[in-house]
Design an enzyme around this catalytic site. Structure first.
Site, PDB file in Angstrom:
ATOM      1  N   GLU A   1     -18.015 -23.011 -16.342  1.00  0.00           N
ATOM      2  CA  GLU A   1     -17.894 -21.555 -16.383  1.00  0.00           C
ATOM      3  C   GLU A   1     -19.218 -20.892 -16.774  1.00  0.00           C
ATOM      4  O   GLU A   1     -19.592 -19.853 -16.226  1.00  0.00           O
ATOM      5  CB  GLU A   1     -16.784 -21.127 -17.352  1.00  0.00           C
ATOM      6  CG  GLU A   1     -15.383 -21.603 -16.986  1.00  0.00           C
ATOM      7  CD  GLU A   1     -14.962 -21.236 -15.567  1.00  0.00           C
ATOM      8  OE1 GLU A   1     -15.475 -20.237 -15.011  1.00  0.00           O
ATOM      9  OE2 GLU A   1     -14.139 -21.963 -14.992  1.00  0.00           O
TER      10      GLU A   1
ATOM     11  N   ASP B   1     -13.466 -23.571  -5.840  1.00  0.00           N
ATOM     12  CA  ASP B   1     -14.756 -22.931  -5.574  1.00  0.00           C
ATOM     13  C   ASP B   1     -15.318 -23.394  -4.235  1.00  0.00           C
ATOM     14  O   ASP B   1     -15.799 -22.589  -3.433  1.00  0.00           O
ATOM     15  CB  ASP B   1     -15.775 -23.308  -6.652  1.00  0.00           C
ATOM     16  CG  ASP B   1     -15.370 -22.777  -8.019  1.00  0.00           C
ATOM     17  OD1 ASP B   1     -14.617 -21.796  -8.056  1.00  0.00           O
ATOM     18  OD2 ASP B   1     -15.812 -23.352  -9.025  1.00  0.00           O
TER      19      ASP B   1
ATOM     20  N   THR C   1       0.817  -1.214   0.000  1.00  0.00           N
ATOM     21  CA  THR C   1       0.000   0.000   0.000  1.00  0.00           C
ATOM     22  C   THR C   1       0.852   1.266   0.000  1.00  0.00           C
ATOM     23  O   THR C   1       0.309   2.361  -0.075  1.00  0.00           O
ATOM     24  CB  THR C   1      -0.940   0.036   1.212  1.00  0.00           C
ATOM     25  OG1 THR C   1      -0.232  -0.359   2.367  1.00  0.00           O
ATOM     26  CG2 THR C   1      -2.131  -0.875   1.007  1.00  0.00           C
ATOM     27  N   GLY C   2       2.158   1.116   0.109  1.00  0.00           N
ATOM     28  CA  GLY C   2       3.019   2.287  -0.013  1.00  0.00           C
ATOM     29  C   GLY C   2       3.615   2.787   1.290  1.00  0.00           C
ATOM     30  O   GLY C   2       3.929   3.971   1.398  1.00  0.00           O
TER      31      GLY C   2
END
Ligand code: ADP
Ligand code: ZN
Length: 652
Positions: free
Chosen positions: A445, A521, A224-225
């Site tokens: 899908e 999943d 995040t810096g």
């Protein structure tokens, strides 16, 4: 580039010591094997039988008979006159042979044949060899030891020099980074503005007797810096920037880390005002008394932490040394670190929102050539949850794609492909599926897409693909939210779980059997279902009870331990989780059965084209019918068997 500073220059010059030892040792070995033998045997070796024959033939002039060697010179090679000993004629050529043990007749034979003979002088080279035998082994040992010491000094491990530590502090001098390079985390930036102010003109604060915080803790998810922000503070204030990682303090030997902390503060105070940045503070400042790790152990960490606390207490608030530390696990930090006078300020560095992401993208595209069709706002909208580092990576990926195709500018298509790469991984064209597998993946899908299209708050299904990607993904359905979401309502969670289970459900309905492809999943669905009950307190039966101990808020995919609950409650939790999953599964089946023809159409399209997206996909998804049972399920979590049966009847 960071300049590595040597901790102190008083350590002995081990490089020279070590390498001179090695050189001497090498020389001795060479001498022993090549040069010395040459002195000893300048002669030609012959068989004993030849020697005897030459004696018998009267050819031998002089012989020195030793225990295990006989040297002799042929008559023809002997110097002609005895008086020319001092002249420069070369020494006569000598032959050597090895006698057969106990040939007692030899002296007699020699005397018979008029050979001058005697015993050889005592062997001086033996002394030399013996000496070598005594000197070389210790030298080898010393050499290896010196070499290891040398390496330990040069490399990161200073473990062998306990005591005077060499804290590896990276002084990066002036960082050159400013707040202009940081975007999207404005609140954090504002909080740190004050630190810059102080470093620039400290009198303003000291005049009124204000104390500036010594330590500021930057808390936030990876990428995040935080590091960038710390550098920017140093850059804006124009002061030196020191950086060290918490894990670097911890060594195998107890006491080394503490010495490093001492050293670090000594150096920093010399260069004040300055910024000291400690990354991964949690590696060092984990709560004492917790379970220890094997290497370094608890003792070492505790001592290092204690030293850090002592040092932070030790220096005056206004010396100009400000410590910024970063962590993504603030909850494990020792409470003592947060007390006043230490890291008493905490600045949260959040993941950026949509506007923030756009701003960060703007920073990073500065050196990149963009095509006219690129809309950074759209890119930002399609990348929820991305941190600054992800966005920097994204821009680079897009630029690489353009460069690979020799294009002058980066297009929107590059960005879209880059987003998919970051989310789903690289395309794996080499992974060839057989026909049955392909069909299974396509139904799977299409199932995700049809069910996903009906769910509240889930965003639009953007793309379905059965081109394998990344690690293990044989196909994927890309569904991106239209806006950043910070809360998830009950019905949205149910919708999400249902969508996750829809792939498996489609396989069941159409193929009549299931495959391993749905494991990921199922894993995700189960995780979410469990969290719904134990963390979000959404179970009607159990009520709003926290059943998990939250230990992680900034790292994804970290599961919390259960609170200690009775076996009965555990059983109830399991029952609730199962009910949620079962319900989701049944409703997914119900939706797909109600849209059986559409499922078939989409799958056939997908098998032909491998990818469905854009207008064509939108037209398909518009046709999805929502069974009545779904609304009831989403709103109440109840399944209406009557409605389910009804919709099934209608579909058949
Ligand atoms: P952290 O220390 O929080 O793990 P970093 O500061 O090391 O993250 O970020 C890594 C890189 O990501 C930075 O060098 C920068 O290029 C980019 N980056 C991260 N956050 C931002 C931001 N807010 N603005 C601009 N760039 C960012
Ligand atoms: Zn799936």
């Amino acid at each position: 580039m960071p300049v590595e500073k040597d901790g102190n220059s008083k350590t002995p010059k081990l490089e020279h010591f070590g390498s001179s030892l090695v050189t001497l040792f090498l020389f001795l070995i060479l001498f022993h094997f090549f040069v010395a033998p040459a002195f000893r045997t300048r002669t030609n070796e012959v068989l004993y039988s030849q020697f005897l024959k030459e004696v018998k033939d009267g050819k031998v002039g002089r012989a020195l008979v030793g225990q295990d060697q006989i040297q002799y010179i042929l008559k023809s090679d002997l110097p002609k006159t005895q008086t020319t000993q001092a002249d420069s004629s070369p020494p006569p050529k000598a032959y050597v042979t090895r006698p057969i043990a106990g040939d007692a007749d030899l002296p007699k034979l020699l005397a018979e044949k008029n050979v001058e003979f005697g015993a050889p002088p005592p062997d001086n080279s033996g002394v030399f060899t013996t000496l070598l035998g005594w000197i070389v082994p210790p030298l080898i040992f010393l050499g290896i030891w010196g070499w290891m010491l040398n390496r330990a000094q040069a490399g990161a491990g200073t473990a062998l020099t306990v005591g005077k530590s060499k804290a590896r502090i990276y002084s990066e001098g002036n960082t050159g980074v400013t707040f202009a390079d940081v975007a999207g985390i404005d609140e954090a930036e504002e909080e740190l503005q004050e630190i810059v102010e102080f470093l620039k003109n400290s009198d303003k604060y000291t005049r009124v007797g204000a104390k500036i915080p010594k330590g500021v803790l930057l808390v936030g998810a990876p990428g995040t810096g935080k590091t960038l922000l710390a550098k920017a503070v140093a850059g804006e204030a124009g002061v030196p920037f020191f950086s060290i990682s918490g894990s670097e303090f911890i060594e195998l030997f107890v006491g080394v880390g503490a010495a490093r902390v001492r050293d670090m503060f000594e150096q920093a105070k010399k260069q004040a005002p300055c910024i000291v940045f400690i990354d991964e503070l949690d590696a060092l400042g984990k709560s004492r008394g917790g379970a220890g790790n094997l290497i370094g152990g608890n003792d070492e960490r505790e001592q290092t932490l204690n030293q850090l606390l002592t040092e932070m207490d030790g220096f005056e608030a206004n010396t100009g040394v400000i410590i910024l530390a970063a962590t993504n696990r603030p909850e494990v930090l020792d409470p003592a670190l947060r007390r006043p006078g230490r890291f008493d300020r905490q600045v949260v560095v959040d993941r950026p929102d949509k506007l923030g992401r756009e701003a960060i993208l703007k920073v990073h595209i500065e050196s990149v050539k963009l095509a006219a069709d690129v809309d950074l706002g759209t890119v930002a909208a399609r990348t929820p949850g991305f941190a600054g580092a992800d966005l920097a990576n994204l821009v680079n990926e897009a630029a690489l794609l353009a460069a690979r195709q020799n294009r002058e500018a980066v297009t929107m298509a590059d960005f879209n492909e880059a987003i998919e790469r970051v989310i789903a991984g690289l395309e794996k064209k080499s992974r060839v599926l057989n026909e049955v597998e392909k069909k299974t993946v396509a139904y799977h899908e299409a199932g995700h897409a049809i069910v996903g299209a009906l769910m509240p708050g889930a965003g639009k299904v953007q793309k379905i693909s059965i081109v394998p990607r990344g690690v293990g993904a044989l196909g994927y359905t890309l569904q991106l939210p239209e806006e950043d979401r910070f809360l998830m309502a009950e019905d949205e969670i149910r919708g999400r779980i249902t969508t996750l289970l829809a792939g498996r459900s489609a396989e069941e309905i159409v193929l009549g059997k299931v495959s391993t492809g749905a494991s990921d999943d199922i894993q995700k669905a189960t995780d979410l279902a469990e969290r719904t009950i134990t963390l979000y307190g959404m179970s009607k039966k159990l009520g709003p009870i926290a059943l998990e101990k939250v230990q992680q808020q900034f790292l994804d995919g970290f599961s919390n331990p259960r609170r200690s609950v009775s076996p009965k409650v555990t059983e109830e939790i399991d029952g609730e989780v199962k009910q949620l999953l079962d319900g989701s599964h049944r409703i997914a089946l119900n939706i797909l059965e109600s849209n059986r023809t559409l499922l078939e159409d989409m799958t056939q399209q997908l098998l032909q084209k491998e990818i469905l997206e854009g207008e064509q996909l939108r037209r398909y998804l518009e046709q999805v019918r929502s069974p009545q049972a779904l609304a009831v399920w989403l709103n109440t979590g109840e399944l209406s068997d009557v409605l389910i049966r009804e919709s099934c009847d209608r579909a058949n």
